[in-house]
Design a protein around this motif. Structure first.
Motif, PDB file in Angstrom:
ATOM      1  N   SER A 241     -24.468  26.448 -39.442  1.00 20.80           N
ATOM      2  CA  SER A 241     -24.121  25.546 -38.335  1.00 20.80           C
ATOM      3  C   SER A 241     -22.654  25.614 -37.944  1.00 20.80           C
ATOM      4  O   SER A 241     -22.244  24.942 -37.002  1.00 20.80           O
ATOM      5  N   ASN A 242     -21.870  26.400 -38.655  1.00 24.56           N
ATOM      6  CA  ASN A 242     -20.437  26.471 -38.345  1.00 24.56           C
ATOM      7  C   ASN A 242     -19.949  27.919 -38.430  1.00 24.56           C
ATOM      8  O   ASN A 242     -18.898  28.206 -38.979  1.00 24.56           O
TER       9      ASN A 242
ATOM     10  N   PRO B 208     -15.394  27.057 -36.026  1.00 24.77           N
ATOM     11  CA  PRO B 208     -16.333  27.884 -36.768  1.00 24.77           C
ATOM     12  C   PRO B 208     -15.715  29.121 -37.392  1.00 24.77           C
ATOM     13  O   PRO B 208     -14.687  29.636 -36.939  1.00 24.77           O
TER      14      PRO B 208
ATOM     15  N   ASN C 226     -28.630  30.848 -38.232  1.00 20.00           N
ATOM     16  CA  ASN C 226     -27.409  30.427 -37.544  1.00 20.00           C
ATOM     17  C   ASN C 226     -27.804  29.604 -36.337  1.00 20.00           C
ATOM     18  O   ASN C 226     -28.736  29.954 -35.602  1.00 20.00           O
ATOM     19  N   THR C 227     -27.132  28.473 -36.129  1.00 22.23           N
ATOM     20  CA  THR C 227     -27.555  27.517 -35.114  1.00 22.23           C
ATOM     21  C   THR C 227     -27.223  27.958 -33.692  1.00 22.23           C
ATOM     22  O   THR C 227     -27.696  27.334 -32.744  1.00 22.23           O
ATOM     23  N   PHE C 228     -26.425  29.006 -33.528  1.00 23.51           N
ATOM     24  CA  PHE C 228     -26.232  29.576 -32.193  1.00 23.51           C
ATOM     25  C   PHE C 228     -27.460  30.384 -31.759  1.00 23.51           C
ATOM     26  O   PHE C 228     -27.656  30.656 -30.585  1.00 23.51           O
TER      27      PHE C 228
ATOM     28  N   ALA D 272     -22.896  25.373 -32.207  1.00 20.26           N
ATOM     29  CA  ALA D 272     -22.353  25.112 -33.542  1.00 20.26           C
ATOM     30  C   ALA D 272     -21.604  23.784 -33.569  1.00 20.26           C
ATOM     31  O   ALA D 272     -20.635  23.626 -34.317  1.00 20.26           O
TER      32      ALA D 272
END
Length: 339
Positions: free
Chosen positions: A55-56, A336, A14-16, A237
């Motif tokens: 990413s979302n 998201p 996860n991009t966070f 995100a």
């Protein structure tokens, strides 16, 4: 059959950059893996989460079921006519890399969507768009595994019911399908899309009067890098809120008190407001809540400065939404998926 992974960290999925864990996870690298996972009796009764690039998504807690990590790969030109190319990519392909590959193959049209994070499979779910283009315009069809019955289906544009940052996959068919591959029909009659202000200014600054598709691709990527943080360096995100759409009457009321309000007229006479402008005007740019913050260069982007949880990000987003609603009477909608 791919192995079942126990107590699996989703930190890199996860991009966070939230360090939450899944009770179980398994990789999906080909279509046999999908069928095997679907029929696996060990996890059949558990909650299921499908993750591509992550990413979302905002992961707020450890996931109590099984996470399917989609790694399907492959891209090709399926066919070519005198009018268009039909290109296809597997769901796990990186979106930006796919756009670059299309251009290298001579297939133009998607260049305005350069550097959007995520995978090809996530693109139709969100109907991703930027700089004057949404994928719905060039979308042809997709193949998906129907998780309600284990059958592979093909869905066309009408089936997907695309809207602004929206599709059937976010509404009636949420959690029903695992997208396997996506096809785009890219017309050979190409025209440059340069009306978006930031893109037009950067092209002028670069001295490009008649841009090629490669010029637009490079310029869009440069503009995005200048405005948006790299998730690999600062967890985020991308754009966290949709640009809200208001009717003509509400727009008239808003512009009367905020003459500098940034808005874009829609074909039906409504106006799409710039959510970043509203958030910035309320004084949120750069502000923090625990380890979460509004990015100091782009008010649409919420970031993890280190140590933030999904709950911290949601609390910050709710405070922003409450403030914008109180000041402007406009409801901001997060983009998201929250898990």
């Amino acid at each position: 059959m791919s192995s079942l992974l126990n107590d699996y960290s989703l930190l890199t999925h996860n991009t966070f950059g939230f360090d939450v864990r899944a009770r179980f996870a398994r990789t999906i690298e080909d279509e046999r893996d999908v069928a095997d996972a679907f029929h696996d009796t060990r996890t059949a009764s558990m909650p299921r989460l499908v993750l591509g690039g992550g990413s979302n998504v905002v992961l707020t807690r450890d996931f109590p079921g099984v996470v399917w990590l989609v790694g399907l790969r492959g891209r090709c030109i399926l066919s070519e006519t005198t009018d268009a190319w039909l290109v296809e990519a597997a769901a796990g392909e990186n979106w930006h890399d796919f756009v670059a590959w299309c251009l290298d193959e001579g297939c133009r049209g998607l260049e305005n969507l350069a550097l959007i994070p995520g995978t090809v499979g996530a693109a139709p779910i969100q109907n991703i768009g930027a700089y004057g283009l949404e994928i719905a315009e060039y979308f042809d069809s997709l193949r998906a595994f129907d998780l309600s019955n284990g059958v592979i289906v093909e869905l066309d544009c009408a089936d997907c019911a695309f809207g602004y940052r929206d599709s059937v996959f976010k509404r009636l068919a949420r959690d029903r399908y695992l997208i396997l591959s996506v096809r785009f029909r890219l017309p050979k009659a190409w025209r440059a899309r340069t009306a978006y202000a930031d893109l037009a200014r950067e092209l002028v600054a670069r001295g490009v009067a008649e841009p090629s598709a490669h010029d637009i691709f490079a310029t869009v990527a440069a503009v995005r890098r200048a405005k948006l943080p790299d998730p690999a360096a600062l967890g985020n995100a991308g754009s966290f809120f949709k640009n809200p759409v208001v009717g003509a009457a509400q727009y008239a009321e808003l512009i009367a008190v905020e003459p500098e309000l940034v808005a874009y007229e829609q074909p039906d006479g409504s106006r799409k407001l710039a959510a970043a402008w509203l958030i910035d005007r309320c004084g949120w740019k750069g502000r923090c809540h625990a380890g979460a913050a509004v990015h100091d260069r782009q008010a649409l982007v919420l970031v993890n400065r280190g140590g933030a949880t999904g709950a911290d990000v949601l609390a910050l987003s709710q405070a922003i939404r409450d403030d914008v609603l109180a000041r402007y009477g406009v409801e901001l909608e997060p983009e998201p998926l929250v898990v």
